[in-house]
Design an enzyme around this catalytic site. Sequence first.
Site, PDB file in Angstrom:
ATOM      1  N   LYS A 201       9.025 -11.265   2.412  1.00 20.67           N
ATOM      2  CA  LYS A 201       8.191 -10.370   3.231  1.00 20.67           C
ATOM      3  C   LYS A 201       6.733 -10.641   2.844  1.00 20.67           C
ATOM      4  O   LYS A 201       6.258 -10.203   1.800  1.00 20.67           O
ATOM      5  CB  LYS A 201       8.555  -8.918   2.934  1.00 20.67           C
ATOM      6  CG  LYS A 201       8.254  -7.911   4.033  1.00 20.67           C
ATOM      7  CD  LYS A 201       6.815  -7.717   4.379  1.00 20.67           C
ATOM      8  CE  LYS A 201       6.030  -6.824   3.449  1.00 20.67           C
ATOM      9  NZ  LYS A 201       4.592  -6.755   3.863  1.00 20.67           N
ATOM     10  N   GLU A 276       4.608  -8.794 -10.826  1.00 21.81           N
ATOM     11  CA  GLU A 276       3.345  -9.411 -11.244  1.00 21.81           C
ATOM     12  C   GLU A 276       2.251  -8.569 -10.617  1.00 21.81           C
ATOM     13  O   GLU A 276       2.072  -8.583  -9.395  1.00 21.81           O
ATOM     14  CB  GLU A 276       3.329 -10.869 -10.766  1.00 21.81           C
ATOM     15  CG  GLU A 276       2.399 -11.744 -11.560  1.00 21.81           C
ATOM     16  CD  GLU A 276       0.998 -11.707 -10.999  1.00 21.81           C
ATOM     17  OE1 GLU A 276       0.201 -10.880 -11.502  1.00 21.81           O
ATOM     18  OE2 GLU A 276       0.699 -12.464 -10.085  1.00 21.81           O
ATOM     19  N   CYS A 310      -5.596 -11.594  -9.364  1.00 20.31           N
ATOM     20  CA  CYS A 310      -5.091 -10.645 -10.357  1.00 20.31           C
ATOM     21  C   CYS A 310      -5.692 -10.927 -11.738  1.00 20.31           C
ATOM     22  O   CYS A 310      -5.829 -10.011 -12.543  1.00 20.31           O
ATOM     23  CB  CYS A 310      -3.574 -10.696 -10.413  1.00 20.31           C
ATOM     24  SG  CYS A 310      -2.946 -12.366 -10.596  1.00 20.31           S
ATOM     25  N   GLU A 407      -9.249  -1.808 -11.423  1.00 22.05           N
ATOM     26  CA  GLU A 407      -9.260  -3.124 -10.780  1.00 22.05           C
ATOM     27  C   GLU A 407     -10.062  -3.030  -9.474  1.00 22.05           C
ATOM     28  O   GLU A 407      -9.722  -2.245  -8.594  1.00 22.05           O
ATOM     29  CB  GLU A 407      -7.819  -3.577 -10.479  1.00 22.05           C
ATOM     30  CG  GLU A 407      -7.755  -4.955  -9.870  1.00 22.05           C
ATOM     31  CD  GLU A 407      -6.325  -5.474  -9.701  1.00 22.05           C
ATOM     32  OE1 GLU A 407      -5.505  -4.770  -9.098  1.00 22.05           O
ATOM     33  OE2 GLU A 407      -6.042  -6.593 -10.180  1.00 22.05           O
TER      34      GLU A 407
HETATM   35  N1  NDP Z   1      -1.786  -8.438  -8.554  1.00 24.90           N
HETATM   36  C1  NDP Z   1      -2.196  -8.936  -7.453  1.00 24.90           C
HETATM   37  O1  NDP Z   1      -2.159 -10.108  -7.315  1.00 24.90           O
HETATM   38  C2  NDP Z   1      -2.659  -8.086  -6.345  1.00 24.90           C
HETATM   39  C3  NDP Z   1      -3.247  -6.880  -6.543  1.00 24.90           C
HETATM   40  N2  NDP Z   1      -3.670  -6.153  -5.487  1.00 24.90           N
HETATM   41  C4  NDP Z   1      -4.350  -4.884  -5.746  1.00 24.90           C
HETATM   42  O2  NDP Z   1      -3.845  -3.923  -4.856  1.00 24.90           O
HETATM   43  C5  NDP Z   1      -4.900  -3.368  -4.100  1.00 24.90           C
HETATM   44  C6  NDP Z   1      -4.392  -3.019  -2.736  1.00 24.90           C
HETATM   45  O3  NDP Z   1      -3.976  -4.184  -2.057  1.00 24.90           O
HETATM   46  P1  NDP Z   1      -2.682  -4.112  -1.152  1.00 24.90           P
HETATM   47  O4  NDP Z   1      -2.625  -5.185  -0.182  1.00 24.90           O
HETATM   48  O5  NDP Z   1      -2.607  -2.759  -0.559  1.00 24.90           O
HETATM   49  O6  NDP Z   1      -1.548  -4.383  -2.217  1.00 24.90           O
HETATM   50  P2  NDP Z   1      -0.073  -3.856  -2.185  1.00 24.90           P
HETATM   51  O7  NDP Z   1       0.439  -3.790  -3.553  1.00 24.90           O
HETATM   52  O8  NDP Z   1      -0.009  -2.640  -1.339  1.00 24.90           O
HETATM   53  O9  NDP Z   1       0.658  -5.005  -1.331  1.00 24.90           O
HETATM   54  C7  NDP Z   1       1.420  -6.046  -1.867  1.00 24.90           C
HETATM   55  C8  NDP Z   1       2.665  -6.254  -1.024  1.00 24.90           C
HETATM   56  O10 NDP Z   1       3.491  -5.085  -1.086  1.00 24.90           O
HETATM   57  C9  NDP Z   1       3.789  -4.627   0.218  1.00 24.90           C
HETATM   58  N3  NDP Z   1       3.974  -3.183   0.215  1.00 24.90           N
HETATM   59  C10 NDP Z   1       3.060  -2.212   0.413  1.00 24.90           C
HETATM   60  N4  NDP Z   1       3.638  -1.003   0.348  1.00 24.90           N
HETATM   61  C11 NDP Z   1       4.950  -1.206   0.110  1.00 24.90           C
HETATM   62  C12 NDP Z   1       6.071  -0.347  -0.047  1.00 24.90           C
HETATM   63  N5  NDP Z   1       5.957   0.981   0.011  1.00 24.90           N
HETATM   64  N6  NDP Z   1       7.267  -0.903  -0.293  1.00 24.90           N
HETATM   65  C13 NDP Z   1       7.411  -2.240  -0.368  1.00 24.90           C
HETATM   66  N7  NDP Z   1       6.384  -3.106  -0.198  1.00 24.90           N
HETATM   67  C14 NDP Z   1       5.169  -2.592   0.019  1.00 24.90           C
HETATM   68  C15 NDP Z   1       2.604  -5.083   1.014  1.00 24.90           C
HETATM   69  O11 NDP Z   1       2.861  -5.058   2.398  1.00 24.90           O
HETATM   70  P3  NDP Z   1       1.633  -4.768   3.401  1.00 24.90           P
HETATM   71  O12 NDP Z   1       0.723  -5.902   3.265  1.00 24.90           O
HETATM   72  O13 NDP Z   1       2.236  -4.687   4.713  1.00 24.90           O
HETATM   73  O14 NDP Z   1       1.019  -3.477   2.958  1.00 24.90           O
HETATM   74  C16 NDP Z   1       2.388  -6.478   0.455  1.00 24.90           C
HETATM   75  O15 NDP Z   1       3.309  -7.366   1.013  1.00 24.90           O
HETATM   76  C17 NDP Z   1      -5.985  -4.419  -4.132  1.00 24.90           C
HETATM   77  O16 NDP Z   1      -7.232  -3.887  -3.916  1.00 24.90           O
HETATM   78  C18 NDP Z   1      -5.824  -4.968  -5.518  1.00 24.90           C
HETATM   79  O17 NDP Z   1      -6.478  -4.145  -6.436  1.00 24.90           O
HETATM   80  C19 NDP Z   1      -3.487  -6.602  -4.221  1.00 24.90           C
HETATM   81  C20 NDP Z   1      -2.910  -7.792  -3.961  1.00 24.90           C
HETATM   82  C21 NDP Z   1      -2.480  -8.657  -5.024  1.00 24.90           C
HETATM   83  C1  LIG Z   2      -5.927 -21.405  -8.967  1.00 21.49           C
HETATM   84  C2  LIG Z   2      -4.952 -20.442  -8.326  1.00 21.49           C
HETATM   85  C3  LIG Z   2      -4.962 -19.167  -9.015  1.00 21.49           C
HETATM   86  C4  LIG Z   2      -3.781 -18.337  -8.699  1.00 21.49           C
HETATM   87  C5  LIG Z   2      -3.791 -17.192  -9.596  1.00 21.49           C
HETATM   88  C6  LIG Z   2      -2.538 -16.458  -9.493  1.00 21.49           C
HETATM   89  C7  LIG Z   2      -2.843 -15.126  -9.058  1.00 21.49           C
HETATM   90  C8  LIG Z   2      -1.931 -14.324  -8.690  1.00 21.49           C
HETATM   91  C9  LIG Z   2      -2.294 -13.046  -8.132  1.00 21.49           C
HETATM   92  O1  LIG Z   2      -3.475 -12.751  -7.946  1.00 21.49           O
HETATM   93  O2  LIG Z   2      -1.378 -12.298  -7.875  1.00 21.49           O
END
Ligand code: NDP
Ligand SMILES: CCCCCC/C=C/C(=O)O
Length: 503
Positions: A201, A276, A310, A407
């Site tokens: 997904k 993660e 991240c 974050e």
């Molecule tokens: N560790 C990392 O790499 C990341 C951290 N973030 C952090 O999260 C914040 C918000 O970003 P956001 O996109 O909302 O991240 P989310 O954690 O909401 O989204 C990550 C994934 O989870 C899905 N998701 C959301 N809600 C649910 C649920 N209730 N059950 C199952 N899956 C779900 C999302 O779908 P959908 O896109 O449809 O909401 C997406 O595919 C960012 O500002 C950042 O701080 C965000 C992305 C990556």
């Molecule tokens: C050079 C590529 C960096 C990828 C870093 C992995 C990050 C994962 C995440 O933000 O969830």
Amino acid sequence: MQDYASTLSAPVSEATRRFLSKPQRMLIGGAWLEASEGGTLDVFDPATGQAFAKVPAGGKADIDRAVAAARQAFDGGDWAAMRPVDRERLLMKLADLVEANAQELAELEALDNGKPVAVARFADVALVVDSLRYMAGWATKIGGETMQPSVPIIREREFWGFTRREPVGVVGAIIPWNFPLLMAAWKMGPALASGCTMVLKPAEETPLSALRLAELVQEAGYPAGVFNVVTGLGHVAGAALSSHPHIDKLAFTGSTEIGKLVGKAALDNMTRISLELGGKSPMIVLDDADVDAVAAGAAHGIFFNSGQVCTAGSRLFVHKKKFDQVVEGLSNIAAGMKVGAGLDPDTQLGPLVSAVQQERVMGYIRSGFDEGARAAVGGEAGAGGGYFVKPTVLVDARDDMRVVREEIFGPVVVAMPYDDLDEVARRANDTPYGLAASIWSNDLTRVHRLIPRIKAGTVWVNCHTVLDNSMPFGGFKQSGIGREMGRAVFDQYTEIKSVLMAL
Ligand SMILES: NC(=O)C1=CN([C@@H]2O[C@H](COP(=O)(O)OP(=O)(O)OC[C@H]3O[C@@H](n4cnc5c(N)ncnc54)[C@H](OP(=O)(O)O)[C@@H]3O)[C@@H](O)[C@H]2O)C=CC1
Ligand SMILES: CCCCCC/C=C/C(=O)O
């Protein structure tokens, strides 16, 4: 059939134009399907704010169909019977296809996410190719151990013991929007190498590269149902997948908040989980560090992918002797960065992924100002209709400010001076997160003393956010559970079966 490509801010390759011009469908059980309820979701170009594609709004029924297809492919048929060497060959073939279509995939990432197309091609897509090849090699090397048991009481019998590593089963993968293709690869590589099947997904903001990847999976010759993609909203499709009783493992990358939610839902079914999650990674500059090298390295550490990483080095601790010089060097780099659309070949810093993310990051910057911080550079949104935020260096910050504790996930670093190593180790660890950190110094003795004191899954020395497939990646504390990449990832995608034989 609508030619969405003609509405884009910059020209794209013929291959991308062809892909965007056809109606998008989800791959479920080897068939290309609309959402069972018929709905679609718009996909927006973050550089313009304009919708340029539509994908199916998959729901619970679609997740049910996809999980059933993955279940069937896992429990019997061609895939279950396939030899490891043939799984290796297929994954290698998929890597070749990704490489052959690198420009198209990079353009889709640039359009969906906003990242510079050159970065998408030579970082994201290149890493995907390497990752699939690295994981393909493991398909033939996953194995167990042999033991010589000392069973008490039954001394007259001789025993022999061994372990088998068996694929965990059907994997549900939920991925974010910051590295859409790479996060898909980090999950599908070990899943398919170890003989699992999978339902992916993607994030609602960035579904296109996953759909193109699914076409390449078919072209590579994977049996139907081994790899399925359901596009849709997180709280609908994502929630249905994470709580599904017929998946065996959930692999999630995203926010800590949603990670806790999906983790609890999965554990209700005793589904294995790897999470993660977020980070607030420190970059720690010792007093001997070279100022120019640190400024350039820290700029990469925070501004890469517009800070939507991240591992972003969002807290910069600099020894007080070098603080002003490092802040000046970093601010000069930030001021000179070309901010623009991902498809513009000159762009160094793309827009943020969405209006929501732009507002979230600007809200953090405003909160920093309200609490007494100051921008050495940046601190404002970019001009135009896209979701731009200028690269920002905040100073005059205190450890209790929100910009230091939470974050931000944008191109915003908080630079803070420190006096000694004890102090900086304590402050670097003063966060609920523990994903990564970097240390900048050529004094090996002090570097080695600091490494074990930092509570983080990765510590870089004289670099930041540099990844290799052989190195396990994951977080301490609230940055997650489990490791991706390296040999360690197979602990997440296999079950260990112990076999004890009485001879
Ligand atoms: N560790 C990392 O790499 C990341 C951290 N973030 C952090 O999260 C914040 C918000 O970003 P956001 O996109 O909302 O991240 P989310 O954690 O909401 O989204 C990550 C994934 O989870 C899905 N998701 C959301 N809600 C649910 C649920 N209730 N059950 C199952 N899956 C779900 C999302 O779908 P959908 O896109 O449809 O909401 C997406 O595919 C960012 O500002 C950042 O701080 C965000 C992305 C990556
Ligand atoms: C050079 C590529 C960096 C990828 C870093 C992995 C990050 C994962 C995440 O933000 O969830």
